[in-house]
Design a protein around this motif. Structure first.
Motif, short mmCIF file in Angstrom:
data_model
loop_
_atom_site.label_atom_id
_atom_site.label_comp_id
_atom_site.label_asym_id
_atom_site.label_seq_id
_atom_site.Cartn_x
_atom_site.Cartn_y
_atom_site.Cartn_z
N UNK A 2 8.80 -6.78 12.48
CA UNK A 2 9.49 -5.79 11.65
C UNK A 2 8.62 -5.33 10.48
N UNK A 3 7.84 -6.26 9.93
CA UNK A 3 6.97 -5.89 8.82
C UNK A 3 5.91 -4.89 9.24
N UNK A 4 5.35 -5.09 10.43
CA UNK A 4 4.34 -4.17 10.96
C UNK A 4 4.93 -2.80 11.22
N UNK A 5 6.13 -2.75 11.76
CA UNK A 5 6.77 -1.47 12.04
C UNK A 5 7.03 -0.68 10.76
N UNK A 6 7.45 -1.38 9.71
CA UNK A 6 7.67 -0.72 8.41
C UNK A 6 6.34 -0.22 7.87
N UNK A 7 5.27 -1.01 8.06
CA UNK A 7 3.94 -0.63 7.60
C UNK A 7 3.47 0.65 8.28
N UNK A 8 3.66 0.72 9.58
CA UNK A 8 3.27 1.92 10.34
C UNK A 8 4.03 3.14 9.84
N UNK A 9 5.33 2.96 9.63
CA UNK A 9 6.16 4.08 9.16
C UNK A 9 5.70 4.56 7.79
N UNK A 10 5.33 3.63 6.90
CA UNK A 10 4.89 3.99 5.55
C UNK A 10 3.58 4.78 5.60
N UNK A 11 2.66 4.37 6.48
CA UNK A 11 1.37 5.06 6.60
C UNK A 11 1.56 6.48 7.15
N UNK A 12 2.39 6.61 8.15
CA UNK A 12 2.63 7.93 8.73
C UNK A 12 3.30 8.85 7.71
N UNK A 13 4.31 8.32 7.01
CA UNK A 13 5.01 9.13 6.01
C UNK A 13 4.07 9.52 4.88
N UNK A 14 3.29 8.58 4.38
CA UNK A 14 2.34 8.87 3.31
C UNK A 14 1.31 9.91 3.73
N UNK A 15 0.87 9.80 4.99
CA UNK A 15 -0.13 10.74 5.50
C UNK A 15 0.42 12.16 5.56
N UNK A 135 1.75 -0.17 -0.71
CA UNK A 135 0.37 0.15 -1.10
C UNK A 135 -0.29 1.09 -0.09
N UNK A 136 -0.12 0.79 1.19
CA UNK A 136 -0.73 1.61 2.23
C UNK A 136 -0.15 3.02 2.24
N UNK A 137 1.14 3.12 1.91
CA UNK A 137 1.76 4.44 1.86
C UNK A 137 1.10 5.32 0.80
N UNK A 138 0.80 4.72 -0.35
CA UNK A 138 0.13 5.46 -1.43
C UNK A 138 -1.30 5.81 -1.02
#
Length: 226
Positions: A2-15, A135-138
Motif C-alpha cells: 500500500x505504501x508503494x502504491x501511494x508513492x506511485x500516485x504521489x509521483x504521478x500527481x506531482x508530475x 517528498x517525492x510528490x514535491x
C-alpha cells in the motif's frame, strides 16, 4: 504494497502539476532550479553515506557491485529504455527519457525507498513510505517542470523496485538486521551523490551500474558480522 502504491500516485500527481506549471517558467529559471535540486540531492546522499558504521563495507560493496553492474551493463539498458521513451513521445513533453532515468534513480536509490519498503513488508507499517510519498510528490513536481513527462513514468520503476523489496522483505526477514540496513543505506547515499553529479553535469557517472552495490552491501555486512 500500500505504501508503494501511494508513492506511485504521489509521483504521478506531482508530475502532472509540474507539467502544468512548466508552461509559465522561463528556461533560465528551470536551469537554476535544476542546479539547486542537484545540490540538495547531493546533500541528502552525503547524510545517508555518513551513517555507515564501517567504511570498508561501503568500499567493498561499491567495488563488487560495480563489477556486477558493469558486467550486466544496467546503465546501457536503462538509457536505451530512456531513449526509446524519448523516441515514442517526441520532444513535445520535454526530454522524457532523461526525466525517466533521472527520476527513477533519485526516487528508487534513497534510504527511505529501501527501509520503508522493508518496513512495509515486515510489519505492514507504511508510514515511512507515506512520508517519502510527500517528498517525492514535491520533487516530481519540480523535476517534471524542468524534465517533462518522463518523471511521471518513473512511477513504474518505483512500483517494480519498492514492490519487489516489500515482497522479499517477508521472505528475508530473519537476516535483515539493523546493521545490514544501515550499510545498505550508506551505499545508497554514495549512489545519490553520483546522481547529483549527473544533475549538475559535473561528471558522467554510471550510477545504474553501481546499483548492485546495495544488495551486495547486505551480503558483505552479514558475512562481516559473523
Amino acid at each position: 504494497m500500500k505504501g508503494t502504491l501511494v508513492n506511485v500516485a504521489a509521483v504521478v500527481a506531482g508530475s502532472l502539476v509540474g507539467m502544468v506549471l512548466k508552461k509559465g517558467i522561463p528556461e533560465r529559471y528551470q536551469l537554476t532550479v535544476t542546479h539547486g535540486l542537484g545540490m540538495a540531492v547531493g546533500l541528502i546522499g552525503l547524510q545517508m553515506a555518513l551513517k555507515t558504521q564501517n567504511i570498508l563495507i561501503v568500499i567493498i560493496s561499491l567495488g563488487l557491485g560495480g563489477l556486477v553492474g558493469e558486467k550486466i551493463d544496467i546503465d546501457r539498458w536503462l538509457n536505451r529504455l530512456g531513449a526509446w521513451i524519448s523516441r515514442r513521445l517526441g520532444d513535445q513533453y520535454g526530454d522524457a527519457g532523461q526525466g525517466f532515468v533521472t527520476a527513477s534513480l533519485v526516487f528508487c536509490v534513497g534510504a527511505m525507498a529501501v527501509v520503508g519498503s522493508i518496513q512495509d513488508g515486515l510489519t505492514g507499517d507504511a508510514s515511512t513510505l507515506y512520508a517519502k510519498s510527500m517528498l517525492d510528490g514535491v520533487f516530481s513536481m519540480v523535476f517534471s517542470s524542468t524534465m517533462g513527462i518522463g518523471v511521471a513514468l518513473s512511477g513504474v520503476s518505483i512500483l517494480l523496485y519498492q514492490g519487489s523489496i516489500t515482497l522479499l522483505a517477508g521472505i528475508c526477514s530473519s537476516i535483515l538486521s539493523d546493521a545490514i540496513i544501515t550499510e545498505m543505506t550508506a551505499v545508497g547515499g554514495v549512489l545519490i551523490v553520483g546522481i547529483s553529479l549527473l544533475m549538475l553535469k559535473l561528471k558522467t557517472v554510471k550510477v545504474a551500474n553501481l546499483l548492485p552495490a546495495i544488495p551486495v552491501a547486505a551480503v558483505v555486512t552479514a558475512l562481516w558480522l559473523k
